[in-house]
Motif scaffolding. Structure first.
Motif, PDB file in Angstrom:
ATOM      1  N   SER A   4       4.252   8.264  -6.102  1.00  0.00           N
ATOM      2  CA  SER A   4       4.932   6.962  -6.009  1.00  0.00           C
ATOM      3  C   SER A   4       5.207   6.591  -4.550  1.00  0.00           C
ATOM      4  CB  SER A   4       6.233   6.978  -6.804  1.00  0.00           C
ATOM      5  OG  SER A   4       7.126   7.952  -6.289  1.00  0.00           O
ATOM      6  N   ALA A   7       1.857   5.500  -3.099  1.00  0.00           N
ATOM      7  CA  ALA A   7       1.544   4.151  -3.596  1.00  0.00           C
ATOM      8  C   ALA A   7       2.384   3.096  -2.879  1.00  0.00           C
ATOM      9  CB  ALA A   7       1.773   4.079  -5.104  1.00  0.00           C
ATOM     10  N   GLY A   8       3.645   3.383  -2.639  1.00  0.00           N
ATOM     11  CA  GLY A   8       4.513   2.444  -1.936  1.00  0.00           C
ATOM     12  C   GLY A   8       4.080   2.213  -0.501  1.00  0.00           C
ATOM     13  N   ARG A  10       0.993   2.686   0.703  1.00  0.00           N
ATOM     14  CA  ARG A  10      -0.278   1.945   0.652  1.00  0.00           C
ATOM     15  C   ARG A  10      -0.030   0.467   0.401  1.00  0.00           C
ATOM     16  NH1 ARG A  10      -3.851   5.932  -3.161  1.00  0.00           N
ATOM     17  NH2 ARG A  10      -4.396   7.458  -1.560  1.00  0.00           N
ATOM     18  N   GLN A  11       0.917   0.178  -0.486  1.00  0.00           N
ATOM     19  CA  GLN A  11       1.230  -1.215  -0.804  1.00  0.00           C
ATOM     20  C   GLN A  11       1.725  -1.962   0.435  1.00  0.00           C
ATOM     21  OE1 GLN A  11       4.555  -1.962  -3.508  1.00  0.00           O
ATOM     22  NE2 GLN A  11       3.200  -3.309  -4.670  1.00  0.00           N
ATOM     23  N   LEU A  12       2.558  -1.326   1.243  1.00  0.00           N
ATOM     24  CA  LEU A  12       3.021  -1.966   2.475  1.00  0.00           C
ATOM     25  C   LEU A  12       1.868  -2.161   3.466  1.00  0.00           C
ATOM     26  CD1 LEU A  12       6.459  -0.211   3.103  1.00  0.00           C
ATOM     27  CD2 LEU A  12       6.079  -2.622   2.555  1.00  0.00           C
ATOM     28  N   ASP A  14      -1.377  -2.338   2.875  1.00  0.00           N
ATOM     29  CA  ASP A  14      -2.414  -3.252   2.398  1.00  0.00           C
ATOM     30  C   ASP A  14      -1.879  -4.650   2.090  1.00  0.00           C
ATOM     31  OD1 ASP A  14      -4.103  -1.064   2.559  1.00  0.00           O
ATOM     32  OD2 ASP A  14      -4.039  -0.636   0.416  1.00  0.00           O
ATOM     33  N   GLY A  15      -0.594  -4.749   1.772  1.00  0.00           N
ATOM     34  CA  GLY A  15      -0.046  -6.027   1.328  1.00  0.00           C
ATOM     35  C   GLY A  15       0.616  -6.871   2.395  1.00  0.00           C
ATOM     36  N   GLN A  16       1.147  -6.235   3.420  1.00  0.00           N
ATOM     37  CA  GLN A  16       1.809  -7.005   4.479  1.00  0.00           C
ATOM     38  C   GLN A  16       0.776  -7.439   5.518  1.00  0.00           C
ATOM     39  OE1 GLN A  16       4.969  -7.980   3.988  1.00  0.00           O
ATOM     40  NE2 GLN A  16       4.603  -6.889   2.070  1.00  0.00           N
ATOM     41  N   ARG A  42      -6.332   4.463   6.389  1.00  0.00           N
ATOM     42  CA  ARG A  42      -4.884   4.226   6.513  1.00  0.00           C
ATOM     43  C   ARG A  42      -4.220   5.239   7.448  1.00  0.00           C
ATOM     44  NH1 ARG A  42      -5.689   3.600   0.911  1.00  0.00           N
ATOM     45  NH2 ARG A  42      -5.632   1.458   0.191  1.00  0.00           N
ATOM     46  N   GLU A  71       8.778  -4.930   3.323  1.00  0.00           N
ATOM     47  CA  GLU A  71       8.534  -5.946   2.315  1.00  0.00           C
ATOM     48  C   GLU A  71       9.383  -7.170   2.657  1.00  0.00           C
ATOM     49  OE1 GLU A  71       9.580  -4.403  -1.521  1.00  0.00           O
ATOM     50  OE2 GLU A  71      11.667  -4.138  -0.997  1.00  0.00           O
ATOM     51  N   GLU A 138      12.636   3.916   0.941  1.00  0.00           N
ATOM     52  CA  GLU A 138      12.464   3.229  -0.338  1.00  0.00           C
ATOM     53  C   GLU A 138      13.680   2.401  -0.707  1.00  0.00           C
ATOM     54  OE1 GLU A 138       9.559   5.710  -3.115  1.00  0.00           O
ATOM     55  OE2 GLU A 138      11.355   6.843  -2.583  1.00  0.00           O
TER      56      GLU A 138
END
Length: 156
Positions: A4, A7-8, A10-12, A14-16, A42, A71, A138
């Motif tokens: 988790s 994943a968090g 990677r999300q930052l 790839d998403g920001q 990454r 985020e 987190e």
């Protein structure tokens, strides 16, 4: 490192689209806001910066810089619960028209098509910021520190 957490992170990455960059410029701390592209493994990010910008004074080969991703904040969100990650990075300017520069340029322009114009300007340099260690938060009282070996787990 938990799945988790990976994943968090990677999300930052790839998403920001923008990061805060902390440098020492002429011996004084300075923070800039820059668009970025995560490297395929990454293990760092690419930034494209003008030598005319103050933050570029801190982007010499081998320099140590700080990067912060988070985020988005919102009016109904607890500010202490905003997911974020900070990285200590080593700077590596890419030589214009080298293979690494050409590949990096293609990745950067794919994410930010409007940047194609700045790649034609002589004062812009593409920099690789290699992650050395980081701290992922987190939320309030939930922080995880990791070194380069831990960060290798961010690869697909």
């Amino acid at each position: 490192m938990l799945k988790s957490t990976i994943a968090g992170l990677r999300q930052l990455l790839d998403g920001q689209r923008v990061l805060s960059l902390a440098v020492l410029a002429d011996g004084v701390p300075y923070v800039g806001l820059l668009p970025f592209v995560a490297l395929p493994d990454r293990d760092g990010v690419l930034i494209h910066a003008s030598r005319l910008a103050r933050h570029s004074r801190g982007l010499a080969e081998g320099a140590s810089v700080g990067v912060l991703l988070h985020e988005p904040d919102g009016p109904h969100q607890d500010a202490l619960q905003i997911r974020r990650v900070s990285f200590d990075c080593r700077v590596h300017p890419l030589e214009r028209h080298s293979t690494a520069w050409s590949e990096g340029r293609a990745r950067y322009v794919a994410r930010f098509p409007q940047s194609d114009v700045t790649f034609g300007l002589g004062d812009f340099t593409l920099h690789r910021l290699a992650f050395e260690r980081g701290v992922y938060v987190e939320g309030f009282a939930r922080a995880i520190a990791g070194d380069a070996a831990d960060l290798l787990k961010l690869r697909d």
